[in-house]
Write an enzyme that holds these catalytic residues in place. Structure first.
Site, short mmCIF file in Angstrom:
data_model
loop_
_atom_site.label_atom_id
_atom_site.label_comp_id
_atom_site.label_asym_id
_atom_site.label_seq_id
_atom_site.Cartn_x
_atom_site.Cartn_y
_atom_site.Cartn_z
N LYS A 1 0.84 -1.20 0.00
CA LYS A 1 0.00 0.00 0.00
C LYS A 1 0.87 1.25 0.00
O LYS A 1 1.56 1.55 0.97
CB LYS A 1 -0.92 0.06 1.22
CG LYS A 1 -1.96 1.18 1.04
CD LYS A 1 -2.56 1.67 2.31
CE LYS A 1 -1.80 2.79 2.97
NZ LYS A 1 -1.84 4.09 2.26
N GLY B 1 7.13 4.65 8.25
CA GLY B 1 6.25 5.80 8.44
C GLY B 1 6.44 6.38 9.83
O GLY B 1 7.53 6.31 10.40
N SER B 2 5.36 6.91 10.40
CA SER B 2 5.47 7.60 11.68
C SER B 2 5.59 6.62 12.84
O SER B 2 5.10 5.49 12.78
CB SER B 2 4.24 8.49 11.89
OG SER B 2 3.08 7.70 11.92
N THR B 3 6.23 7.08 13.89
CA THR B 3 6.38 6.26 15.09
C THR B 3 5.01 5.93 15.69
O THR B 3 4.79 4.82 16.18
CB THR B 3 7.28 7.00 16.11
OG1 THR B 3 8.57 7.19 15.50
CG2 THR B 3 7.45 6.22 17.39
N GLU B 4 4.10 6.88 15.58
CA GLU B 4 2.76 6.69 16.13
C GLU B 4 2.05 5.49 15.47
O GLU B 4 1.56 4.59 16.16
CB GLU B 4 1.99 7.98 15.86
CG GLU B 4 0.63 8.07 16.45
CD GLU B 4 -0.15 9.22 15.79
OE1 GLU B 4 0.47 10.09 15.15
OE2 GLU B 4 -1.39 9.19 15.91
N GLY C 1 3.53 3.20 13.69
CA GLY C 1 4.39 2.05 13.93
C GLY C 1 4.06 1.38 15.25
O GLY C 1 4.00 0.15 15.35
N GLU D 1 10.25 0.80 10.23
CA GLU D 1 11.25 1.83 10.05
C GLU D 1 10.56 3.15 10.29
O GLU D 1 9.67 3.54 9.53
CB GLU D 1 11.83 1.72 8.63
CG GLU D 1 13.21 2.32 8.54
CD GLU D 1 13.16 3.68 7.95
OE1 GLU D 1 13.18 4.65 8.75
OE2 GLU D 1 13.09 3.80 6.74
N CYS E 1 13.44 10.54 6.92
CA CYS E 1 13.45 10.07 8.30
C CYS E 1 14.84 10.18 8.92
O CYS E 1 14.98 10.36 10.11
CB CYS E 1 12.94 8.64 8.37
SG CYS E 1 13.74 7.60 7.15
N GLU F 1 10.36 15.20 15.67
CA GLU F 1 10.63 15.14 14.25
C GLU F 1 9.76 16.18 13.54
O GLU F 1 8.54 16.18 13.70
CB GLU F 1 10.28 13.74 13.74
CG GLU F 1 10.65 13.52 12.32
CD GLU F 1 10.45 12.07 11.88
OE1 GLU F 1 9.41 11.47 12.22
OE2 GLU F 1 11.31 11.55 11.17
P1 NAP Z 1 1.89 7.70 8.55
O1 NAP Z 1 0.50 8.03 8.86
O2 NAP Z 1 2.65 6.84 9.49
O3 NAP Z 1 1.91 7.09 7.10
C1 NAP Z 1 2.73 6.04 6.63
C2 NAP Z 1 1.90 5.01 5.87
O4 NAP Z 1 1.06 4.29 6.78
C3 NAP Z 1 0.95 5.60 4.84
O5 NAP Z 1 0.83 4.72 3.75
C4 NAP Z 1 -0.33 5.68 5.64
O6 NAP Z 1 -1.48 5.83 4.87
C5 NAP Z 1 -0.31 4.39 6.39
N1 NAP Z 1 -1.14 4.33 7.58
C6 NAP Z 1 -1.72 5.34 8.27
N2 NAP Z 1 -2.39 4.87 9.34
C7 NAP Z 1 -2.24 3.52 9.32
C8 NAP Z 1 -2.69 2.45 10.16
N3 NAP Z 1 -3.44 2.69 11.24
N4 NAP Z 1 -2.34 1.19 9.86
C9 NAP Z 1 -1.58 0.92 8.79
N5 NAP Z 1 -1.12 1.89 7.96
C10 NAP Z 1 -1.45 3.18 8.22
O7 NAP Z 1 2.71 9.02 8.37
P2 NAP Z 1 2.14 10.40 7.79
O8 NAP Z 1 0.81 10.73 8.38
O9 NAP Z 1 2.22 10.35 6.33
O10 NAP Z 1 3.23 11.41 8.36
C11 NAP Z 1 3.23 11.78 9.73
C12 NAP Z 1 4.62 11.95 10.26
O11 NAP Z 1 5.29 10.70 10.18
C13 NAP Z 1 5.51 12.89 9.50
O12 NAP Z 1 5.38 14.22 9.87
C14 NAP Z 1 6.86 12.34 9.84
O13 NAP Z 1 7.29 12.87 11.07
C15 NAP Z 1 6.65 10.88 9.99
N6 NAP Z 1 7.05 10.11 8.77
C16 NAP Z 1 8.16 9.35 8.83
C17 NAP Z 1 8.56 8.65 7.70
C18 NAP Z 1 9.77 7.82 7.67
O14 NAP Z 1 10.32 7.61 6.60
N7 NAP Z 1 10.21 7.28 8.77
C19 NAP Z 1 7.81 8.73 6.55
C20 NAP Z 1 6.65 9.50 6.53
C21 NAP Z 1 6.30 10.18 7.66
P3 NAP Z 1 -1.84 7.36 4.45
O15 NAP Z 1 -0.90 7.72 3.40
O16 NAP Z 1 -3.20 7.39 3.95
O17 NAP Z 1 -1.69 8.20 5.67
#
Ligand code: NAP
Ligand code: MG
Length: 472
Positions: free
Chosen positions: A179, A231-234, A236, A253, A287, A383
């Site tokens: 996804k 993606g985000s720690t939250e 994760g 990651e 990240c 972050e």
């Molecule tokens: P995110 O919500 O963690 O998104 C990462 C991926 O997970 C996206 O494909 C997202 O879908 C999906 N996702 C969201 N909620 C989920 C759930 N409950 N179960 C499974 N998958 C889920 O991150 P974001 O909202 O895009 O960004 C928020 C913050 O995360 C950023 O400001 C940054 O600090 C951090 N971040 C870190 C990385 C990294 O490389 N470590 C990458 C991106 C963001 P959607 O696209 O629809 O949200």
């Protein structure tokens, strides 16, 4: 600063369709709904993309399960041939993919063309090479694949994160359901076309588009044997909780708050380039970005003066222009997150940005530096994921290490010094998965990548990256 004439890359090389389906069992099929993806540099809609609900995810997982029976039995040499073929097509179509990535994500063409796409192809070539040598990878004479991998990736490196996930999974004999992020689905869908072009057996790669609920349906599906998330720690943390107590293997990651440490004997001009690349590269949507600058007090003024001069020459604007250094912020939500943290920063420390005209439409944020930051400040701990640098100073190497390690994260770090012995000593003490010495944000498929503490667990890349996709 010299004015450059505009040098836009032509968008005509990509054929963006008005609408896209889900890629399940080798075919594009309708989803249960649709959503729009937009160009973050102009806010114009690009295409309608199918939305996968739990039922669609179920179909994709079933297709991957069915394909696993044959794919996992295929000799590694044959799997390798498919991966080599995909890698070559990625190279052949790299200009098209780079332009599409810049349009959907907002990153400068300079980066998608010269960084992302070469690394994407290199990743497939690298793991293609492993496919028939798994018995020599150090995991026993005949290591077996895990099964169906559910992979969820973010928007900051859409195609590169896809490559990090799909290449090792397939090389090891797994099948995948991936996804992509809601705001950047288009290159993953073009990759699906490349799978068709490479005659990859149906069901080996499935792409389901949608938002968080789609991701959640995927990682929670009982038919998924292995979860890989970036993606985000939250999110994760949520995933770690939901797979606990199941037999699913998981790699995460997550975020970072890397320190880029500049000692007084460092080559200052190079270090300034490294600082700029560390945090302004890809709009700071990285990240492992060097979002905290730790500079030795004796050279702090010199480094900051030089950094500000360099920042004033950075070009912010049209992602497709070959002269652009900083493109668009990926989404309105991300822009508001960056703005909110920068405002908090302003109440804590001194804010500076070079004079810079931002386009009227689209999502933009000027490169920003905060000085006078202390460890307790939120901009030193959280972050920001944008082009925002927090500067702290130190006097002794011990103080530098202590400050560098003082965050909940531990993904990456940088050390700048002329002394080789100091590099080794400091790198040894930094609690970070990757430590760059006299450089920053350099990637290679042969090198494992991953974090300590809240930055996640497991490693991707290199021989280590195979382990996550084998039953060992
Ligand atoms: P995110 O919500 O963690 O998104 C990462 C991926 O997970 C996206 O494909 C997202 O879908 C999906 N996702 C969201 N909620 C989920 C759930 N409950 N179960 C499974 N998958 C889920 O991150 P974001 O909202 O895009 O960004 C928020 C913050 O995360 C950023 O400001 C940054 O600090 C951090 N971040 C870190 C990385 C990294 O490389 N470590 C990458 C991106 C963001 P959607 O696209 O629809 O949200
Ligand atoms: Mg999100």
């Amino acid at each position: 600063m010299f004015e450059y004439a505009p040098a836009p890359e032509s968008a005509s090389i990509v054929d963006i369709k008005p609408s896209y389906g889900l890629f399940i069992d080798g075919q594009f099929v309708d989803g249960s709904g649709a959503f729009k993806t937009i160009n973050p540099a102009t806010e114009e809609p690009l295409a309608e993309v199918a939305l996968a609900d739990a039922g669609d995810v179920d179909k994709a997982v079933a297709a991957a399960r069915k394909a696993f029976k044959k794919w996992s039995k295929l000799p590694g040499k044959e799997r390798g041939k498919y991966l080599f073929r995909i890698a070559r097509i990625l190279q052949e179509r790299s200009r098209e993919l780079a332009v599409l990535e810049s349009i959907d994500n907002g990153k400068p063409i300079k980066e998608s063309r010269d960084v992302d796409l070469p690394l994407v192809a290199a990743h497939f070539f690298y793991y293609a090479g492993w496919a028939d040598k798994l018995g020599y990878a150090g995991f026993g004479p005949d290591p077996k694949p895990i099964g169906v991998a559910g992979q969820v990736i973010p928007w900051n490196f859409p195609l590169l994160m896809l490559a990090w996930k799909i290449a090792p999974a397939l090389a090891c004999g797994n099948t995948v359901v991936l996804k992509p992020a809601e705001t950047t689905p288009l290159t993953a869908l073009l990759f699906a076309e490349i799978c068709q072009q490479a005659d990859l057996p149906p069901g080996v790669v499935n792409i389901v588009t949608g938002a968080g609920e789609t991701g959640s349906a995927l990682v929670n599906h009982p038919g998924v044997d292995k979860v890989a998330f970036t993606g985000s720690t939250e999110v994760g943390r949520m995933i770690a909780r939901s797979v606990a107590g199941t037999n699913k293997k998981v790699t995460l990651e997550l975020g970072g708050k890397a320190a880029n440490i500049i000692f007084e004997d460092a080559p200052i001009d190079q270090a300034v380039e490294g600082i700029v690349n560390g945090i302004f590269f890809n709009q700071g949507h990285v990240c492992c970005a060097g979002s905290r600058l730790l500079v030795q007090e004796s050279v702090a003024e010199e480094v900051l003066d030089s950094l500000k001069r360099r920042m004033a020459t950075l070009r912010v604007g049209d992602p497709l222009d070959k002269n652009t250094d900083i493109g668009a912020i990926n989404s309105a939500e991300q822009l508001s997150r960056i703005r909110a943290l920068a405002e908090i920063g302003e109440s804590e420390a001194d804010r500076w940005s070079p004079p810079c005209e931002l386009p009227a439409k689209g999502f933009w944020f000027a490169p920003t530096v905060f000085t006078g930051v202390t460890q307790a400040h939120r901009i030193a701990q959280e972050e920001i994921f944008g082009p925002v640098l927090s500067v702290l100073t130190f006097r002794t190497p011990a103080e530098a290490v202590e400050k560098a390690n003082n965050t909940p994260y531990g993904l990456s770090a940088g050390v700048w010094t002329e002394k080789g012995s100091r590099i080794l000593k400091i790198a040894d003490k930094l609690r970070a998965g990757v430590v760059w010495a006299n450089t920053f944000n350099k990637f290679d498929p042969t090198s494992p990548f991953g974090g300590y503490k809240e930055s996640g667990y497991g490693r991707e890349g290199g021989r280590h990256g195979l382990e996550a996709y084998l039953n060992v």
